[in-house]
Design an enzyme around this catalytic site. Structure first.
Site, PDB file in Angstrom:
ATOM      1  N   GLY A 153       0.817  -1.201   0.000  1.00 16.24           N
ATOM      2  CA  GLY A 153       0.000   0.000   0.000  1.00 16.24           C
ATOM      3  C   GLY A 153       0.854   1.256   0.000  1.00 16.24           C
ATOM      4  N   CYS A 154       0.233   2.382  -0.335  1.00 17.42           N
ATOM      5  CA  CYS A 154       0.995   3.629  -0.463  1.00 17.42           C
ATOM      6  C   CYS A 154       1.492   4.140   0.883  1.00 17.42           C
ATOM      7  CB  CYS A 154       0.164   4.688  -1.190  1.00 17.42           C
ATOM      8  SG  CYS A 154      -1.475   4.974  -0.484  1.00 17.42           S
ATOM      9  N   PHE A 155       0.590   4.310   1.868  1.00 17.14           N
ATOM     10  CA  PHE A 155       1.040   4.704   3.203  1.00 17.14           C
ATOM     11  C   PHE A 155       2.012   3.677   3.754  1.00 17.14           C
ATOM     12  CE2 PHE A 155      -2.671   7.667   4.338  1.00 17.14           C
ATOM     13  CZ  PHE A 155      -1.858   8.773   4.474  1.00 17.14           C
ATOM     14  N   CYS A 158       5.551   4.160   2.351  1.00 14.90           N
ATOM     15  CA  CYS A 158       6.188   5.375   2.857  1.00 14.90           C
ATOM     16  C   CYS A 158       6.626   5.216   4.309  1.00 14.90           C
ATOM     17  CB  CYS A 158       5.208   6.543   2.725  1.00 14.90           C
ATOM     18  SG  CYS A 158       5.939   8.170   3.036  1.00 14.90           S
ATOM     19  N   MET A 310       7.104  10.472  -0.724  1.00 17.64           N
ATOM     20  CA  MET A 310       7.077   9.745  -1.987  1.00 17.64           C
ATOM     21  C   MET A 310       5.771  10.042  -2.708  1.00 17.64           C
ATOM     22  SD  MET A 310       6.114   5.892  -0.826  1.00 17.64           S
ATOM     23  CE  MET A 310       4.348   5.737  -1.128  1.00 17.64           C
TER      24      MET A 310
END
Length: 344
Positions: A153-155, A158, A310
């Site tokens: 996932g994106c979070f 990061c 990001m």
């Protein structure tokens, strides 16, 4: 790792090519030197030119969306909603020799990382797909040997990149506090009350405080490196008034000096081409439209303070998916991903 034979290009198929992650994937793959796009599946847009949906691709491709599958491919990207990837594979089994990279959360957690399917290959392989969690900075070696990838996932990407070096040395010994803000594209293309321009513009809000769905995969990865990690990760996500990017502020108690912390992070990421460590101030325009993650490390009293930034659609989704494809097929890890930042 599946090396290409004699310069032959990878044949790629995309399911769900009309959304944000599908569009970003197309923007990368139409310019990737080692990929031919075999088909872009979309039930609602079948027969339409890709550039009629992703208008910035006008002049770059004459491909059309289709509602027909092509099984003569090497890799299949699933750019569908959470819960829909598993349903799709159950309803539409693909031969075992086709690599699958799933951008949803359906296979990220260890207890849900496999799926039984109808074996169409005729090669006596077990009719089960096992997915490897696809964070290259955590397990590049496993990705190179994988047949199926669960893209992070994106979070999660990061925040993990902000914490992995500490976990690698068993240095996560206090509660972790995180505040992170994401752009509106993180909510997907379907409209909701909190993604309308009139609500999002000039606005800021907290959501899913302390129980965001990405916390589970974050803790799973941290425990992979530091098996005694049982500390709380206190995560407060914000919806930002911008379209793309994530900026995360992380702090925790630490006995490391500033110099020791910077060296730890720099050493950990020295062989990873997209993650870069600095003591200088960083901002989102440095990484938007790239597959990079920048990490700023500082010491404030007894607190270690880390900022991780990001692009949620690239390193947090489609760019990382291509990075994983490059690793699986033995390509240069950065192939097709040397992208220019927005800068201003």
């Amino acid at each position: 790792m599946v090396p290409l034979a004699g310069g032959e290009k990878i044949k790629a198929g995309i399911i769900g090519g009309a959304g944000y992650t599908g569009g970003e994937l197309l923007r990368i793959l139409v310019n990737h030197p080692s990929v031919d796009i075999a088909f872009i599946h979309s039930n609602s847009n079948a027969g339409n030119f890709v550039y009629e949906v992703h208008t910035d691709l006008f002049g770059d491709t004459a491909l059309k969306f289709t509602d027909v599958f092509n099984y003569n491919i090497d890799v299949l990207f699933l750019c569908v909603g959470h819960g829909d990837a598993r349903k799709f594979l159950e309803a539409n089994p693909f031969p075992a020799n086709i690599k699958i990279i799933d951008l949803s959360q359906d296979f990220r957690h260890t207890e849900k990382s496999s799926i039984a399917y109808e074996n169409l290959s005729g090669d006596n392989q077990p009719a089960t797909r096992n997915f490897v969690y696809g964070l290259p900075e955590l397990q590049r070696g496993a990705i190179k040997k994988a047949d199926n990838i669960a893209n992070p996932g994106c979070f999660a990407t990061c925040l993990q990149l902000g914490l992995l070096p500490l976990a690698s040395k068993n240095l996560l010994n206090s509660e972790v506090h995180i505040t992170a803000t994401t752009g509106s594209t993180g909510a997907g293309q379907s409209l909701s009350p909190t993604s309308h321009f009139t609500w999002r513009n000039d606005n800021l809000s907290v959501y899913k405080a302390f129980d965001h769905q990405h916390l589970k995969e974050i803790k799973q990865s941290l425990k992979q490196l530091q098996d005694n990690f049982e500390q709380d990760v206190n995560f407060i996500p914000y919806r930002g008034d911008f379209t793309r990017g994530i900026i995360a502020s992380i702090y925790l108690n630490s006995d490391l000096t500033a110099e020791e912390a910077v060296k730890l992070y720099t050493d950990y990421y020295t062989s990873h081409p997209f993650t870069h460590v600095t003591t200088r101030n960083i901002d989102l325009k440095q990484i938007v439209n790239t597959n990079k993650c920048f990490i700023q490390v500082q010491k404030k009293g007894n607190k270690l303070f880390i900022i991780s930034i990001m692009d949620n659609l690239l390193k947090g989704a489609s760019g990382q998916a291509v990075q994983n494809m490059n690793l699986i097929f033995g390509l240069e890890e950065t192939a097709g991903l040397k992208l220019k930042a927005a800068a201003f």
